[in-house]
Design a protein around this motif. Sequence first.
Motif, mmCIF file in Angstrom:
data_model
loop_
_atom_site.group_PDB
_atom_site.id
_atom_site.type_symbol
_atom_site.label_atom_id
_atom_site.label_comp_id
_atom_site.label_asym_id
_atom_site.label_seq_id
_atom_site.Cartn_x
_atom_site.Cartn_y
_atom_site.Cartn_z
ATOM 1 N N ASN A 1 38.657 55.535 -38.146
ATOM 2 C CA ASN A 1 39.986 55.085 -37.711
ATOM 3 C C ASN A 1 40.018 53.561 -37.560
ATOM 4 O O ASN A 1 40.681 53.029 -36.679
ATOM 5 C CB ASN A 1 40.392 55.779 -36.414
ATOM 6 N N MET A 2 39.326 52.875 -38.462
ATOM 7 C CA MET A 2 39.187 51.420 -38.329
ATOM 8 C C MET A 2 40.514 50.688 -38.420
ATOM 9 O O MET A 2 40.746 49.751 -37.661
ATOM 10 C CB MET A 2 38.195 50.869 -39.352
ATOM 11 N N ILE A 3 41.399 51.096 -39.296
ATOM 12 C CA ILE A 3 42.679 50.393 -39.449
ATOM 13 C C ILE A 3 43.530 50.579 -38.203
ATOM 14 O O ILE A 3 44.165 49.619 -37.735
ATOM 15 C CB ILE A 3 43.423 50.853 -40.722
ATOM 16 N N GLU A 4 43.520 51.766 -37.628
ATOM 17 C CA GLU A 4 44.279 52.002 -36.397
ATOM 18 C C GLU A 4 43.750 51.148 -35.251
ATOM 19 O O GLU A 4 44.529 50.549 -34.493
ATOM 20 C CB GLU A 4 44.246 53.483 -36.009
ATOM 21 N N PRO B 1 34.285 48.506 -50.319
ATOM 22 C CA PRO B 1 35.587 49.177 -50.236
ATOM 23 C C PRO B 1 36.189 49.124 -48.828
ATOM 24 O O PRO B 1 37.396 48.907 -48.682
ATOM 25 C CB PRO B 1 35.284 50.616 -50.675
ATOM 26 N N ALA B 2 35.369 49.305 -47.801
ATOM 27 C CA ALA B 2 35.872 49.223 -46.425
ATOM 28 C C ALA B 2 36.311 47.802 -46.112
ATOM 29 O O ALA B 2 37.353 47.586 -45.482
ATOM 30 C CB ALA B 2 34.808 49.686 -45.432
ATOM 31 N N ASN C 1 43.002 44.050 -46.979
ATOM 32 C CA ASN C 1 44.344 44.408 -47.457
ATOM 33 C C ASN C 1 45.321 44.571 -46.292
ATOM 34 O O ASN C 1 46.491 44.215 -46.411
ATOM 35 C CB ASN C 1 44.302 45.689 -48.285
ATOM 36 N N ALA C 2 44.821 45.085 -45.189
ATOM 37 C CA ALA C 2 45.678 45.278 -44.019
ATOM 38 C C ALA C 2 45.827 44.002 -43.193
ATOM 39 O O ALA C 2 46.880 43.762 -42.609
ATOM 40 C CB ALA C 2 45.115 46.399 -43.145
ATOM 41 N N PHE C 3 44.771 43.182 -43.161
ATOM 42 C CA PHE C 3 44.747 41.975 -42.325
ATOM 43 C C PHE C 3 44.126 40.825 -43.115
ATOM 44 O O PHE C 3 42.930 40.542 -42.991
ATOM 45 C CB PHE C 3 43.952 42.232 -41.035
#
Length: 82
Positions: free
Chosen positions: A20-23, A52-53, A59-61
């Motif tokens: 749940n890294m993005i959350e 990839p991680a 991509n998110a930040f």
Amino acid sequence: MPDPLYLVLYQIATQGKRSNMIEMLSAIMAYDPVIEPMHFMQMDVLKLRDKPAYQEVVNAFSELDVGAEEPNYPEFTCRLRQ
């Protein structure tokens, strides 16, 4: 004392806690934290261990991107290369 962003990045980069890294990062980044060199060091480790991680986080930040250069850690001090 490490801040919450550092602690989450450390868990992602070194402990493989990616479910749940993005959350988790979204909750922290909502507070607009100051990005310090210590945060980029953890992103370098993540880039070495799991590209990839790393890319998913960037991509998110995008502010956590360490750039295009490949991190260079000596083999005898860092055995994180896959």
